[in-house]
Enzyme design. Structure first.
Site, PDB file in Angstrom:
ATOM      1  N   HIS C  17      13.878 -14.961 -17.101  1.00  0.00           N
ATOM      2  CA  HIS C  17      13.326 -14.245 -18.254  1.00  0.00           C
ATOM      3  C   HIS C  17      13.317 -15.146 -19.485  1.00  0.00           C
ATOM      4  O   HIS C  17      12.339 -15.182 -20.238  1.00  0.00           O
ATOM      5  CB  HIS C  17      14.187 -13.015 -18.583  1.00  0.00           C
ATOM      6  N   LYS C  41      18.724   7.679 -16.091  1.00  0.00           N
ATOM      7  CA  LYS C  41      19.272   6.863 -14.998  1.00  0.00           C
ATOM      8  C   LYS C  41      20.141   5.764 -15.586  1.00  0.00           C
ATOM      9  O   LYS C  41      19.742   5.047 -16.497  1.00  0.00           O
ATOM     10  CB  LYS C  41      18.126   6.196 -14.226  1.00  0.00           C
ATOM     11  N   ARG C  91       6.428 -15.253 -10.873  1.00  0.00           N
ATOM     12  CA  ARG C  91       7.192 -16.201 -10.056  1.00  0.00           C
ATOM     13  C   ARG C  91       6.439 -16.639  -8.814  1.00  0.00           C
ATOM     14  O   ARG C  91       6.800 -17.615  -8.187  1.00  0.00           O
ATOM     15  CB  ARG C  91       8.525 -15.568  -9.642  1.00  0.00           C
ATOM     16  N   SER C 128      16.938 -10.329 -11.581  1.00  0.00           N
ATOM     17  CA  SER C 128      18.129  -9.550 -11.937  1.00  0.00           C
ATOM     18  C   SER C 128      18.774  -8.956 -10.697  1.00  0.00           C
ATOM     19  O   SER C 128      19.994  -9.006 -10.522  1.00  0.00           O
ATOM     20  CB  SER C 128      17.755  -8.419 -12.898  1.00  0.00           C
TER      21      SER C 128
END
Lengths: 158, 158, 158, 158, 158, 158
Positions: C17, C41, C91, C128
């Site tokens: 990032h 959430k 990516r 992540s």
């Protein structure tokens, strides 16, 4: 005794090729770099020079040999030298897409297996043809090919 | 002052190219459409005509300029004109796959970044080469190229 | 004044990032890192901490800001803050494939353009979710996330 | 002594897995089939049964062993058992796209290489999850899994 | 009366082509195999021979006809013969990527639809060009082309 | 009498689905839109309403029927209704990649063929799930779903 056969035209060898060859040398007892060429077509470098470039760049890797072949299927070379498998580096999905039918055909012809290794992402933009095109227009390709190749390209005005 | 450099051969410009150029003009202060050509190879249209086609089609877009370059790397052009970035349109995954190593190489050479914009899906089937092939066999390419290109192709029996 | 909006969940931010954010900062006057989250959430890190990680990691980049949003479309955020465009890092082809309909939808909704930048190949394996999975099983993720994230993951037994 | 590590969940093993394992057994001195499982989540078959299915199906292949692991990174398993490489079968581009970051991460963590083998095209449509879904609705999966798996699925009303 | 048009150069026909033609014959009342050729360029086999190879190989399929066309767009052929659709076989993602703009262009030109059928995975490695290359170097292509093609290639020293 | 079976969950139908269904109706004598659902899982709309949405949107297409199925393989439905083939729309390469093993499995199970049609590029960004997500956050989805679906989503606060 395991032997990986790494076929290609290597005209000229790049650091991308050397990454794959070097890693193959840690995985197999021997690595045979097989330069496939067509004597009727002139490449950028004569095949003897292509061999010399790779031999010099892999001199520190004891199990690596280089040889040139023409007029033959790579699967016949593989059988003759007793290769365990063909080994190819993949820079990304286009390479993968290109190699799938080749590997299928080679397996259909003689049963030889093709193993794939992912190229180091840091060299993903490097190919013989792109390096030569950049060199022809004066771009700085240091670090993309071994130094003797760099000098030879410069000497030819590439 | 942001400047996007849109390189290509534009032989000839299509509505797909114009979609990308027009949208680039809304995102950057200036857009330089850079026609890369090889003087030793004859294209379909002479480079002056390719420039004229684009200039006419983008006349209403104040920040858009067109220029032709040969014998040079696009990254050197970018440096000379002070481009913020290269800008490329992508019609789909094959374009993406083709551009990845180009963008990597260009960044490795001079640090220039390449930004990508998705082409309008309605023009995804349009390319200079496919349009010329269709025209050669009498297909109706109205709406795929600007009218002057249409007329010029017709005048040449394409 | 150009403003690029970089949306994501950044739970937590990775060097992948930060590569994209840092390069965006050289291409646009301002970069707004927009953390999209769902208050109903629970993520791995609370949104305030995700903001703090990015702010600390981008402290040396004057044009970069971070903010969190929930319950809203990113295109509405973009309109409110006057964003020039959305900016996404890619990516590889799976990212591209995922982003194509998102960019098409966002453009259909409000006309906002999405620009794409290729992630540095050296970070292509970093996400992540993969970093958290590796951390959970004791893998060494130094260099894949900023140091404060490393410490926070370790403190939580990840 | 070369040792290829073939990780997976194998829940249950299919003829696609067995194709890759069998070919790996011709390329490496030993093949360790490593079943990765999460004791907290119940799979379709208990891990002991998954092991038994593979052991029975590979009984004629002397160099093949099977073991189960949980709570650990596959690269740590690889280091512990002295694996030469990880070996993965690829059924097509989606598999390739999925494996690229995994292989990059595993190499970044411990230097372990991942080698890829193309699955036999005749088994390209076979996966554990699809076979189970077909079985659940009464489809005929003979020839897609070994006979004991077929019987076990039938016994469970799958 | 449904009629599927299967265009290609078929130089020469392979078992991959025949797989698609045979399956098309079960789906449509008639199948017209359309050999597109350029009279100015010599292929490997004269177009009459290409027709004969396909006619012989499809003799048992009553609804299949073969014809050659040159200097025309396939969509104009389709309109003339009253084709329901174009039908193309896809061996994998590269074929798909290649066909997407072709299908889009053909639909834009005349509204003709293109339907796609997945090639049998067992023939995914077989293409006219790869088969000829293998034959040229003495590889065994039995089972990849019909027997008369095999004999004709052998007779020409391919 | 040719019959194309178009399976899906259609929860709810979008203009992308209707594009494929409408074009299928020009290619086959009959089109059966087969809604596959799981009675144990609640979708966004009850299956009766999904049927009604499609029936209303395709009322002007005489050969189109709609029916719902659960607990069965689509290939068994196809056999029962005497379908000529399954017909699927493809929005791009991810759809293609997803469908390849499904088509292979369905052919392996019963010999049924799957034909593919490329979705209209103008609807490439439209899917039931993305449309619902946009609606949930107040985005304007007019033109992406038929009006009754628009009203029903609005009535549910979506």
């Amino acid at each position: 005794m395991s032997l990986a056969l790494c076929p290609g035209s290597y005209d000229p060898v790049t650091v991308g090729h050397l990454d794959v060859i070097g890693r193959a040398a840690t995985l197999f007892d021997e690595v045979l770099v097989a330069i496939l060429h067509n004597p009727a077509k002139q490449g950028t470098f004569p095949v003897e020079q292509r061999i010399a470039f790779i031999e010099e760049a892999t001199a520190a890797l004891p199990g690596v040999r280089v040889a040139a072949y023409s007029g033959r299927l790579i699967v016949d070379v593989a059988r003759e030298v007793g290769a365990t498998c063909l080994l190819k580096g993949l820079r990304g999905e286009p390479d993968f897409a290109y190699e799938v039918p080749m590997a299928g055909m080679n397996r259909a012809l003689t049963g030889i297996e093709t193993l794939f290794l992912l190229g180091d992402p840091a060299t993903a933009h490097i190919s013989s043809s792109l390096v030569k095109e950049v060199a022809r227009f004066g771009g700085d390709i240091r670090g993309m090919v071994p130094d003797p190749v760099l000098a030879a390209l410069a000497a030819r005005g590439l």
